[in-house]
Design an enzyme around this catalytic site. Sequence first.
Site, PDB file in Angstrom:
ATOM      1  N   LYS A  12     -27.656 -58.151 -78.434  1.00 42.26           N
ATOM      2  CA  LYS A  12     -28.211 -57.111 -77.709  1.00 42.26           C
ATOM      3  C   LYS A  12     -28.355 -56.059 -78.923  1.00 42.26           C
ATOM      4  O   LYS A  12     -27.387 -55.957 -79.865  1.00 42.26           O
ATOM      5  CB  LYS A  12     -27.423 -56.480 -76.614  1.00 42.26           C
ATOM      6  CG  LYS A  12     -25.751 -56.438 -76.873  1.00 42.26           C
ATOM      7  CD  LYS A  12     -25.738 -55.127 -77.509  1.00 42.26           C
ATOM      8  CE  LYS A  12     -23.765 -54.956 -77.801  1.00 42.26           C
ATOM      9  NZ  LYS A  12     -23.750 -53.835 -78.650  1.00 42.26           N
ATOM     10  N   PRO A  95     -23.599 -63.233 -85.792  1.00 38.28           N
ATOM     11  CA  PRO A  95     -22.596 -62.884 -86.580  1.00 38.28           C
ATOM     12  C   PRO A  95     -21.328 -62.327 -85.880  1.00 38.28           C
ATOM     13  O   PRO A  95     -21.702 -61.462 -84.951  1.00 38.28           O
ATOM     14  CB  PRO A  95     -22.725 -62.095 -87.808  1.00 38.28           C
ATOM     15  CG  PRO A  95     -24.016 -61.175 -87.125  1.00 38.28           C
ATOM     16  CD  PRO A  95     -24.766 -62.421 -86.233  1.00 38.28           C
ATOM     17  N   MET A  96     -20.036 -62.634 -86.131  1.00 34.83           N
ATOM     18  CA  MET A  96     -19.091 -62.039 -85.023  1.00 34.83           C
ATOM     19  C   MET A  96     -18.571 -60.859 -86.028  1.00 34.83           C
ATOM     20  O   MET A  96     -18.740 -60.631 -87.266  1.00 34.83           O
ATOM     21  CB  MET A  96     -17.642 -63.042 -85.394  1.00 34.83           C
ATOM     22  CG  MET A  96     -17.858 -64.455 -84.882  1.00 34.83           C
ATOM     23  SD  MET A  96     -16.489 -65.546 -84.927  1.00 34.83           S
ATOM     24  CE  MET A  96     -15.196 -64.515 -84.016  1.00 34.83           C
ATOM     25  N   GLY A  97     -18.406 -59.961 -84.982  1.00 31.62           N
ATOM     26  CA  GLY A  97     -17.961 -58.513 -85.684  1.00 31.62           C
ATOM     27  C   GLY A  97     -19.313 -57.759 -86.054  1.00 31.62           C
ATOM     28  O   GLY A  97     -19.218 -56.974 -86.816  1.00 31.62           O
ATOM     29  N   GLY A  98     -20.386 -58.046 -85.539  1.00 31.75           N
ATOM     30  CA  GLY A  98     -21.684 -57.539 -85.838  1.00 31.75           C
ATOM     31  C   GLY A  98     -22.105 -56.586 -85.071  1.00 31.75           C
ATOM     32  O   GLY A  98     -23.262 -56.039 -85.409  1.00 31.75           O
ATOM     33  N   GLY A  99     -21.691 -56.357 -83.900  1.00 35.23           N
ATOM     34  CA  GLY A  99     -22.112 -55.168 -82.900  1.00 35.23           C
ATOM     35  C   GLY A  99     -23.424 -55.874 -82.058  1.00 35.23           C
ATOM     36  O   GLY A  99     -23.977 -55.043 -81.408  1.00 35.23           O
ATOM     37  N   GLY A 101     -23.017 -58.282 -79.795  1.00 30.52           N
ATOM     38  CA  GLY A 101     -22.513 -58.742 -78.662  1.00 30.52           C
ATOM     39  C   GLY A 101     -22.433 -60.088 -78.324  1.00 30.52           C
ATOM     40  O   GLY A 101     -22.378 -60.886 -77.184  1.00 30.52           O
ATOM     41  N   GLY A 103     -19.907 -62.495 -78.391  1.00 33.70           N
ATOM     42  CA  GLY A 103     -18.926 -63.010 -77.732  1.00 33.70           C
ATOM     43  C   GLY A 103     -19.270 -62.711 -76.066  1.00 33.70           C
ATOM     44  O   GLY A 103     -19.012 -63.563 -75.445  1.00 33.70           O
ATOM     45  N   ASP A 137     -19.046 -55.384 -72.155  1.00 33.60           N
ATOM     46  CA  ASP A 137     -20.353 -55.594 -72.379  1.00 33.60           C
ATOM     47  C   ASP A 137     -21.007 -56.796 -71.674  1.00 33.60           C
ATOM     48  O   ASP A 137     -22.122 -57.034 -71.555  1.00 33.60           O
ATOM     49  CB  ASP A 137     -20.827 -56.181 -73.833  1.00 33.60           C
ATOM     50  CG  ASP A 137     -20.750 -54.820 -74.752  1.00 33.60           C
ATOM     51  OD1 ASP A 137     -20.609 -53.607 -74.402  1.00 33.60           O
ATOM     52  OD2 ASP A 137     -20.841 -54.736 -76.078  1.00 33.60           O
TER      53      ASP A 137
END
Length: 283
Positions: A12, A95-99, A101, A103, A137
């Site tokens: 997202k 990517p993790m921690g990418g904003g 969403g 996870g 989210d």
Amino acid sequence: MNAPLTLPAPAKLNRMLHIVGRRDDGYHLLQTLFQFIDLCDQLTLTPRSDGEIHLISEVSGVSHDDNLVVRAARLLQTHSGTPLGATLKIEKQLPMGGGLGGGSSNAATALVGLNHLWQLNLPLVELARLGLRLGADVPVFVHGHSAWAEGVGEQLTKVMLDTPWFVVIHPGISVSTPSVFQDPQLTRDSRPITMARALKGGAPEWRNDCEAVVKERYPPIAEAFHWLAQHAPSRLTGTGACLFATFETQQTAQATAQLAEQYWPTWVARGLNTSPLHAALGF
């Protein structure tokens, strides 16, 4: 019974993100516009008759039992009382921690996909309530449509947004969302606006209140932001680290992406109003 089901878990973008207050429990009150893009992780769900939940793909830095996909599957299992289990596999692209969403989207795909696979027939609104227990989210990914969101992001109103092409850049680092929201310099008192005003788009409404803090805390993001903003109007999504810029055509987006990918992981993605997850299941 044992046939696997492979489903997308889409990213997202927050087309805008205002922080309009803070609750007594520390959670921030937001106004945002969520939009899906056709950049996705893939989840493969295989039913089991023994009631076990097993994730067979490792996610760096996340233990098996803490993974949101496992937690989502067990939450749905407990809530529904089903004796069935599942083997879960994640193919990561987001990517993790990418904003983006990732996870939360993985968790939503697990909830919606297992509801289908286990033939539980629970309504989306019930799955969204479960998903909120996993993260603010998750509900928008469960409902699967572009949305105007308020509260902590869980009060959703379905909207139709324009569907441009996006260039999405990941500056190669992970952002800690809690650290951004705890920063004393974070804007927390934006004046609330109406959904109608937000949907008109453009400055100053379409901005991200986290941007200034994130660029100050993470110089690589500031560097990438400065570069991308020279090519098109650009914005942070969520608390980052990913940045995005909008383009009218795929060709212009690809031209900018080809330049950006010399420095950072970069994607060209199309804006969507309906989640690829819902499209895959025929909703």
